[in-house]
Design a protein around this motif. Structure first.
Motif, mmCIF file in Angstrom:
data_model
loop_
_atom_site.group_PDB
_atom_site.id
_atom_site.type_symbol
_atom_site.label_atom_id
_atom_site.label_comp_id
_atom_site.label_asym_id
_atom_site.label_seq_id
_atom_site.Cartn_x
_atom_site.Cartn_y
_atom_site.Cartn_z
ATOM 1 N N GLU A 66 -2.509 -12.498 0.918
ATOM 2 C CA GLU A 66 -2.105 -12.184 2.286
ATOM 3 C C GLU A 66 -3.002 -12.881 3.310
ATOM 4 O O GLU A 66 -2.533 -13.346 4.347
ATOM 5 N N GLN A 67 -4.296 -12.939 3.021
ATOM 6 C CA GLN A 67 -5.205 -13.635 3.925
ATOM 7 C C GLN A 67 -4.951 -15.139 3.903
ATOM 8 O O GLN A 67 -5.059 -15.818 4.928
ATOM 9 N N VAL A 68 -4.610 -15.663 2.732
ATOM 10 C CA VAL A 68 -4.313 -17.093 2.620
ATOM 11 C C VAL A 68 -3.053 -17.438 3.408
ATOM 12 O O VAL A 68 -3.014 -18.425 4.152
ATOM 13 N N LEU A 69 -2.020 -16.623 3.264
ATOM 14 C CA LEU A 69 -0.755 -16.870 3.962
ATOM 15 C C LEU A 69 -0.853 -16.564 5.449
ATOM 16 O O LEU A 69 -0.136 -17.148 6.261
ATOM 17 N N GLY A 70 -1.709 -15.598 5.802
ATOM 18 C CA GLY A 70 -1.844 -15.179 7.196
ATOM 19 C C GLY A 70 -0.918 -14.039 7.576
ATOM 20 O O GLY A 70 -0.830 -13.699 8.756
ATOM 21 N N TRP A 71 -0.273 -13.423 6.600
ATOM 22 C CA TRP A 71 0.607 -12.305 6.902
ATOM 23 C C TRP A 71 0.788 -11.411 5.680
ATOM 24 O O TRP A 71 0.514 -11.815 4.549
ATOM 25 N N VAL A 72 1.251 -10.184 5.937
ATOM 26 C CA VAL A 72 1.575 -9.237 4.882
ATOM 27 C C VAL A 72 2.862 -8.526 5.256
ATOM 28 O O VAL A 72 3.109 -8.248 6.435
ATOM 29 N N GLU A 73 3.693 -8.243 4.268
ATOM 30 C CA GLU A 73 4.891 -7.420 4.486
ATOM 31 C C GLU A 73 4.501 -5.957 4.344
ATOM 32 O O GLU A 73 3.912 -5.543 3.344
ATOM 33 N N PHE A 74 4.827 -5.147 5.365
ATOM 34 C CA PHE A 74 4.478 -3.728 5.335
ATOM 35 C C PHE A 74 5.535 -2.940 6.084
ATOM 36 O O PHE A 74 5.777 -3.193 7.268
ATOM 37 N N CYS A 75 6.168 -2.006 5.397
ATOM 38 C CA CYS A 75 7.199 -1.152 6.007
ATOM 39 C C CYS A 75 8.260 -1.985 6.734
ATOM 40 O O CYS A 75 8.685 -1.625 7.848
ATOM 41 N N GLY A 76 8.662 -3.083 6.141
ATOM 42 C CA GLY A 76 9.713 -3.911 6.721
ATOM 43 C C GLY A 76 9.255 -4.852 7.812
ATOM 44 O O GLY A 76 10.080 -5.560 8.394
ATOM 45 N N LEU A 77 7.969 -4.891 8.096
ATOM 46 C CA LEU A 77 7.420 -5.764 9.131
ATOM 47 C C LEU A 77 6.581 -6.866 8.497
ATOM 48 O O LEU A 77 5.968 -6.659 7.449
ATOM 49 N N ARG A 78 6.536 -8.020 9.146
ATOM 50 C CA ARG A 78 5.609 -9.071 8.745
ATOM 51 C C ARG A 78 4.442 -9.030 9.729
ATOM 52 O O ARG A 78 4.605 -9.344 10.907
ATOM 53 N N GLY A 120 -3.563 -2.915 12.513
ATOM 54 C CA GLY A 120 -2.564 -2.135 13.257
ATOM 55 C C GLY A 120 -1.319 -1.816 12.464
ATOM 56 O O GLY A 120 -0.274 -1.534 13.050
ATOM 57 N N ALA A 121 -1.429 -1.804 11.132
ATOM 58 C CA ALA A 121 -0.241 -1.631 10.297
ATOM 59 C C ALA A 121 0.450 -0.295 10.533
ATOM 60 O O ALA A 121 1.671 -0.237 10.707
ATOM 61 N N ILE A 122 -0.317 0.799 10.526
ATOM 62 C CA ILE A 122 0.288 2.114 10.714
ATOM 63 C C ILE A 122 0.910 2.222 12.099
ATOM 64 O O ILE A 122 2.073 2.635 12.257
ATOM 65 N N ALA A 123 0.156 1.843 13.114
ATOM 66 C CA ALA A 123 0.661 1.939 14.486
ATOM 67 C C ALA A 123 1.907 1.096 14.677
ATOM 68 O O ALA A 123 2.881 1.539 15.309
ATOM 69 N N ALA A 124 1.901 -0.125 14.145
ATOM 70 C CA ALA A 124 3.059 -1.008 14.309
ATOM 71 C C ALA A 124 4.277 -0.458 13.594
ATOM 72 O O ALA A 124 5.402 -0.520 14.119
ATOM 73 N N ALA A 125 4.074 0.095 12.403
ATOM 74 C CA ALA A 125 5.206 0.617 11.638
ATOM 75 C C ALA A 125 5.815 1.841 12.302
ATOM 76 O O ALA A 125 7.042 1.981 12.387
ATOM 77 N N VAL A 126 4.962 2.755 12.794
ATOM 78 C CA VAL A 126 5.483 3.947 13.466
ATOM 79 C C VAL A 126 6.156 3.554 14.783
ATOM 80 O O VAL A 126 7.245 4.056 15.116
ATOM 81 N N ALA A 127 5.536 2.660 15.543
ATOM 82 C CA ALA A 127 6.121 2.233 16.814
ATOM 83 C C ALA A 127 7.465 1.550 16.612
ATOM 84 O O ALA A 127 8.364 1.685 17.459
ATOM 85 N N ALA A 128 7.636 0.823 15.512
ATOM 86 C CA ALA A 128 8.915 0.169 15.237
ATOM 87 C C ALA A 128 10.009 1.195 14.961
ATOM 88 O O ALA A 128 11.185 0.948 15.234
ATOM 89 N N ARG A 129 9.630 2.347 14.447
ATOM 90 C CA ARG A 129 10.604 3.391 14.123
ATOM 91 C C ARG A 129 10.870 4.327 15.304
ATOM 92 O O ARG A 129 11.889 5.030 15.314
ATOM 93 N N VAL A 130 9.946 4.360 16.252
ATOM 94 C CA VAL A 130 10.073 5.272 17.399
ATOM 95 C C VAL A 130 9.955 4.444 18.678
ATOM 96 O O VAL A 130 8.872 4.328 19.263
ATOM 97 N N PRO A 131 11.043 3.841 19.129
ATOM 98 C CA PRO A 131 10.996 2.998 20.332
ATOM 99 C C PRO A 131 10.454 3.765 21.533
ATOM 100 O O PRO A 131 10.772 4.941 21.735
ATOM 101 N N GLY A 132 9.616 3.088 22.325
ATOM 102 C CA GLY A 132 9.054 3.695 23.512
ATOM 103 C C GLY A 132 7.798 4.501 23.275
ATOM 104 O O GLY A 132 7.198 5.007 24.234
#
Length: 277
Positions: A66-78, A120-132
């Motif tokens: 993931e560090q080599v690629l620069g991204w990780v897939e988590f809860c449907g997000l890159r 910010g994985a947890i925050a990003a995943a929850v925010a994606a599910r709860v707009p606003g």
């Protein structure tokens, strides 16, 4: 007339397959369990042979993919990651699921606080599910919060760098509906037993939880009551064996705790609520 289908794939396809197989063999020689999948990702990440070789060398040296690629897939997000930062674990999706439900129950003006946020994985995943949803995220590692700012760029989020509650705006004290904290919880003596990918390439502060693994968790629980709204909940990922000590720490902090076990993800989450009264 010769049967063209018997001649095999076109030369370009043969070259592509050969390049993939050769790369997979190199990766497998250094212990990769999913060599073919990693080869596909590296080929897609860097079509240029020179740039690709630089990535392959890093991966073969043990750096997390993931560090080599620069991204990780988590809860449907890159999500963006950077060298040296903590790579989100898929098991933490269990915490995301529970936090999402609590945020929705809290209503439209809920505030989510994500401590030890890493990228910010947890925050990003929850925010994606709860707009606003309004989000605060904080971590002591500036490399991690740099990634978190990118990953939360589309949300109503503020990313801060500092130790736990220290950088938070005082105006939000007592207003947090849900506090998530993927704290470091590996006992110090067990760090040396971790896979080299984590032990050698992730920040020690993101892994080392002290003698029993609960140093950071206790600090979060002790400060949580001041920041949670009445009835608000703090969620902390812990090891299953740490459950009884985590419950005791939450009760000592004046919170009402319980443990939830997700056997499918092999994850234990401590949920501790600030009393409503």
């Amino acid at each position: 007339m010769p049967d063209d289908t018997a001649a095999g794939p076109p030369a370009g396809t043969r070259r592509a397959v050969s390049a993939r197989d050769a790369l997979a063999a190199r990766l497998r020689s250094t212990g990769s369990v999913f060599a073919e999948e990693e080869a596909d990702l590296l080929l897609a990440a860097a079509p240029d042979p020179g740039a690709r070789e630089a990535l392959v060398v890093r991966r073969m040296a043990g750096e997390p993919l993931e560090q080599v690629l620069g991204w990780v897939e988590f809860c449907g997000l890159r999500l963006a990651v950077a060298p040296g930062v903590f790579v989100p674990r898929q098991r933490t999706a269990a915490l995301v699921d529970r936090a999402t439900g609590l945020v929705r129950d809290a209503g439209h003006d809920a505030l989510l606080l994500d401590l030890c946020c890493g990228v910010g994985a947890i925050a990003a995943a929850v925010a994606a599910r709860v707009p606003g949803l309004r989000v605060l995220a904080a971590d002591v590692d500036p490399a991690a919060t740099g990634c978190a700012a990118r990953n939360l760029a589309g949300a109503d989020a503020r990313v801060l760098t500092g130790d736990l509650f220290a950088p938070l705006p005082v105006a939000d004290r007592g207003r947090v509906a849900v506090l998530t904290a993927n704290v470091p919880y590996v006992p110090t003596a067990a760090i040396g037993l971790m896979p080299p990918e984590a032990r050698d390439h992730e920040a020690r502060a993101a892994l080392d939880g002290g003698a029993d693994g609960l140093d950071a968790a206790r600090r979060v629980l002790t400060g949580a009551a001041d920041w949670l709204a009445p009835g608000g909940t703090v969620l902390v990922e812990v090891a299953e064996a740490q459950g009884p000590a985590a419950l005791a720490a939450a009760r000592a902090a004046g919170l009402e705790p319980r443990l939830e076990r997700d056997d499918d993800r092999e994850t234990t989450v401590l949920l501790a609520q600030r009393p409503s009264g």
